[in-house]
Design a protein around this motif. Structure first.
Motif, PDB file in Angstrom:
ATOM      1  N   LEU A 137      42.622  33.449  48.316  1.00 13.63           N
ATOM      2  CA  LEU A 137      42.406  32.248  49.121  1.00 13.63           C
ATOM      3  C   LEU A 137      43.730  31.575  49.487  1.00 13.63           C
ATOM      4  O   LEU A 137      43.800  30.798  50.437  1.00 13.63           O
TER       5      LEU A 137
ATOM      6  N   GLU B 109      46.437  30.980  42.075  1.00 11.14           N
ATOM      7  CA  GLU B 109      45.097  31.200  42.622  1.00 11.14           C
ATOM      8  C   GLU B 109      44.509  32.505  42.072  1.00 11.14           C
ATOM      9  O   GLU B 109      43.349  32.562  41.671  1.00 11.14           O
TER      10      GLU B 109
ATOM     11  N   PRO C 274      40.805  22.959  42.886  1.00 11.73           N
ATOM     12  CA  PRO C 274      41.043  23.822  44.052  1.00 11.73           C
ATOM     13  C   PRO C 274      40.729  25.304  43.863  1.00 11.73           C
ATOM     14  O   PRO C 274      40.868  26.081  44.794  1.00 11.73           O
ATOM     15  N   SER C 275      40.309  25.716  42.674  1.00 12.12           N
ATOM     16  CA  SER C 275      39.953  27.116  42.490  1.00 12.12           C
ATOM     17  C   SER C 275      38.868  27.226  41.424  1.00 12.12           C
ATOM     18  O   SER C 275      38.780  26.383  40.531  1.00 12.12           O
ATOM     19  N   PHE C 276      38.050  28.277  41.505  1.00 16.23           N
ATOM     20  CA  PHE C 276      37.059  28.587  40.479  1.00 16.23           C
ATOM     21  C   PHE C 276      36.159  27.386  40.202  1.00 16.23           C
ATOM     22  O   PHE C 276      36.029  26.933  39.071  1.00 16.23           O
TER      23      PHE C 276
ATOM     24  N   SER D 257      36.788  32.203  48.020  1.00 23.11           N
ATOM     25  CA  SER D 257      36.768  30.839  47.481  1.00 23.11           C
ATOM     26  C   SER D 257      35.745  30.704  46.357  1.00 23.11           C
ATOM     27  O   SER D 257      35.636  29.639  45.740  1.00 23.11           O
TER      28      SER D 257
ATOM     29  N   SER E 202      43.176  32.265  38.439  1.00 21.11           N
ATOM     30  CA  SER E 202      42.352  31.093  38.113  1.00 21.11           C
ATOM     31  C   SER E 202      41.131  31.452  37.260  1.00 21.11           C
ATOM     32  O   SER E 202      40.464  30.567  36.733  1.00 21.11           O
ATOM     33  N   GLY E 203      40.856  32.733  37.097  1.00 22.14           N
ATOM     34  CA  GLY E 203      39.755  33.141  36.230  1.00 22.14           C
ATOM     35  C   GLY E 203      40.141  33.210  34.760  1.00 22.14           C
ATOM     36  O   GLY E 203      39.335  33.625  33.930  1.00 22.14           O
TER      37      GLY E 203
ATOM     38  N   ARG F  43      35.752  20.797  46.688  1.00 25.02           N
ATOM     39  CA  ARG F  43      35.261  20.916  45.312  1.00 25.02           C
ATOM     40  C   ARG F  43      36.118  20.068  44.382  1.00 25.02           C
ATOM     41  O   ARG F  43      37.133  19.517  44.791  1.00 25.02           O
TER      42      ARG F  43
END
Lengths: 199, 330
Positions: free
Chosen positions: A151, A170, B235-237, B97, A173-174, B232
């Motif tokens: 993203l 990004e 900004p991620s996940f 996203s 981010s998991g 959201r």
């Protein structure tokens, strides 16, 4: 008081002094998994997650159980080279696939470059998220090499990724780090990326 | 988690056959939502039919210039397929996203459509929930409802559909290809998910004995000018509070084609037909964008904690359209 692994996995531990309800025998399945180049032949219930198979039945405890619901990334392993949350998938679904865990990447006397970089850059404090971070980072660098977008990628038509710190954040981010070692994690990954690029 | 019988289907007819034989069985693809729901005992199938060996992972061009996305193609592969990136950037952005890279590697295209709401009360088996247990009531309507729907709600349910991908598919007029024992048919994406009405337990119009085989994207040359804008809490996940999938073609200072769909606001991806009608043929100005957004949200109903979504949705629509218009001018 001690409990069997089966009891723990079923979550039917006795509560408040009551004895556990008698569970119907759900039956065991023969499950063959290939992990870090070794074949393991197990007898598992269908409901055993890949994560529990690794930790509780094979003894590969490097992969960690954090949230057990796909939110933290501590359980990240590679399945056919791709990073996945091992808590959200059943072990029996992965017969015939090549599974790689942190134990398959490096050993104390022969560290993987990512493991060495995490030490060099203080990419952890308590270390609980680290195996997941490193497995995730390894697959992430492969994704970058093959031109996968994130993203944070501004031009989707371009097949080349400029791995900025924003991109690293990004793409990682998991994987949550409750100690907040993110600065060191980003430094570690950037370091290995640049090493690889220089080769 | 309750015990279940594991059935590995070798082909589509075996998968359908197993489902027809057992009304309690569930298909499993990536499992990212189903395994979680089974662990919470929200879903309690006595049989899980593993469809991952079915040959439904291809992404291929259709004769008319469209694209067929296999039901079992992983979200990550779909987002990064070169033709998706080039022709339908809104879809790539929507998928990227959503969730995390690890989850997108597991999650399938069909499973993405079939994921269930993340309403906290749906997940909490001690709370009343008409979706989980019809007739038990809705804890969200009078409870903490910050993430809930503002459009198309009913007195039974104010849950939202959590997918980002499906919002982009709504803007792209996708069709869902379905196989049943009676043959193959297709369902337009807008008719695939349902509003809650009096049957909130039914998320979609897909039958128990039907299997999604693919999602088709029609040839849409102007979709190269498209955008997914997701708002959201981080900004991620994170799931969308509000999202907008926008496709816009401007020529000679006039809007030639526009498609808008909203996420995070309804029980299904919300195609913004009222807004599109106002925009089509108009000059792309901030005033007309705002007017279109006002029209689309006119029927919105806010609850105690989510009324902010009404204004947020309007502003997100305006920003998405403004961004695409500025790209045209650049």
């Amino acid at each position: 008081m001690s409990f069997s692994i089966e009891q723990i996995l079923r979550g039917d531990l006795p509560r408040g002094g009551q004895s556990p309800p008698a569970a119907a025998d759900p039956g065991l399945l023969p499950v063959s998994l290939r992990i870090n180049g070794h074949d393991y032949h197990l007898q598992l219930e269908s409901r055993v997650s890949l994560l529990d198979a690794l930790r509780e039945f094979i003894g590969l405890t490097g992969t960690k159980k954090g949230c057990n619901q796909g939110a933290c990334g501590a359980c990240t392993v590679l399945v056919d080279g791709e990073r996945v949350n091992s808590c959200l998938t059943f072990a029996v679904m992965h017969e015939g696939q090549e599974i790689t865990t942190i134990e398959g990447l490096g050993q104390p006397d022969n560290l993987h470059p990512l493991q060495a970089a995490f030490i060099e850059h203080d990419g952890f404090q308590c270390g609980y998220c680290t195996p997941g971070q490193i497995c995730s980072a390894l697959a992430m660098l492969k994704e970058v090499a093959q031109g996968d977008a994130s993203l944070a990628t501004s031009d989707l038509t371009k097949a080349e990724v400029d791995l900025t710190d924003e991109e690293i954040r990004e793409r990682m981010s998991g994987n949550i780090c409750r100690c907040g070692a993110y600065l060191g994690i980003v430094d570690s990954i950037r370091d290995v990326y640049e090493q690889q690029k220089g080769q | 988690m309750r015990a279940f019988t594991y059935t590995r289907a070798a082909d589509t007819s075996a998968a359908l056959g197993a489902a027809i034989q057992n009304p309690e069985a569930k298909f499993i693809g990536g499992g990212t939502n189903l395994v979680d729901l089974m662990r919470e005992e929200v879903e309690r199938p006595n049989e899980v039919i593993d469809i991952n060996r079915l040959p439904l992972s291809q992404i291929e061009e259709l004769p008319d210039g469209g694209l067929r996305l296999g039901a079992l193609a992983r979200n990550s592969h779909t987002a990064n397929h070169l033709l998706v990136r080039q022709r339908y950037p809104v879809l790539t952005q929507a998928i990227l996203s959503a969730a995390s890279p690890q989850l997108r590697n597991l999650a399938t295209n069909a499973g993405n459509l079939l994921q269930r709401t993340r309403c906290y009360y749906f997940y909490d088996i001690t709370a009343p929930c008409n979706k989980r247990q019809p007739g038990s009531g809705c804890a969200a309507i009078g409870g903490f409802n910050r993430i809930h729907a503002i459009l198309g709600t009913s007195e039974q349910c104010i849950a939202t559909h959590p997918s980002d991908m499906a919002v982009a598919l709504a803007a792209l007029d996708a069709t869902v290809q379905v196989q049943s024992a009676n043959g193959q048919h297709s369902i337009p994406i807008e008719a695939f998910h349902r509003l809650p009405g009096d049957t909130p337990e039914q998320d979609t119009n897909l039958g128990h004995d039907e299997l999604i085989t693919a999602i088709d994207l029609p040839a849409t040359p102007f979709a190269t000018s498209s955008l997914y804008l997701k708002v959201r809490d981080r900004p991620s996940f994170a799931f969308a509070l509000v999202s907008v999938a926008a496709v816009l073609k401007v020529a000679d200072s006039q809007i030639k084609n526009v498609r808008l769909a909203l996420g995070g606001v309804a029980h299904k991806p919300w195609r913004a037909h009222a807004a599109e009608e106002i925009l089509t043929g108009a000059q792309p100005t901030a005033e007309i964008f705002r007017r279109a957004a006002e029209a689309e949200l006119q029927a919105a109903i806010g609850y105690e904690h989510n009324a902010f979504k009404i204004e947020l949705a309007k502003r997100t629509i305006v920003r998405a359209l403004t961004t695409l218009t500025e790209r045209h001018l650049a």
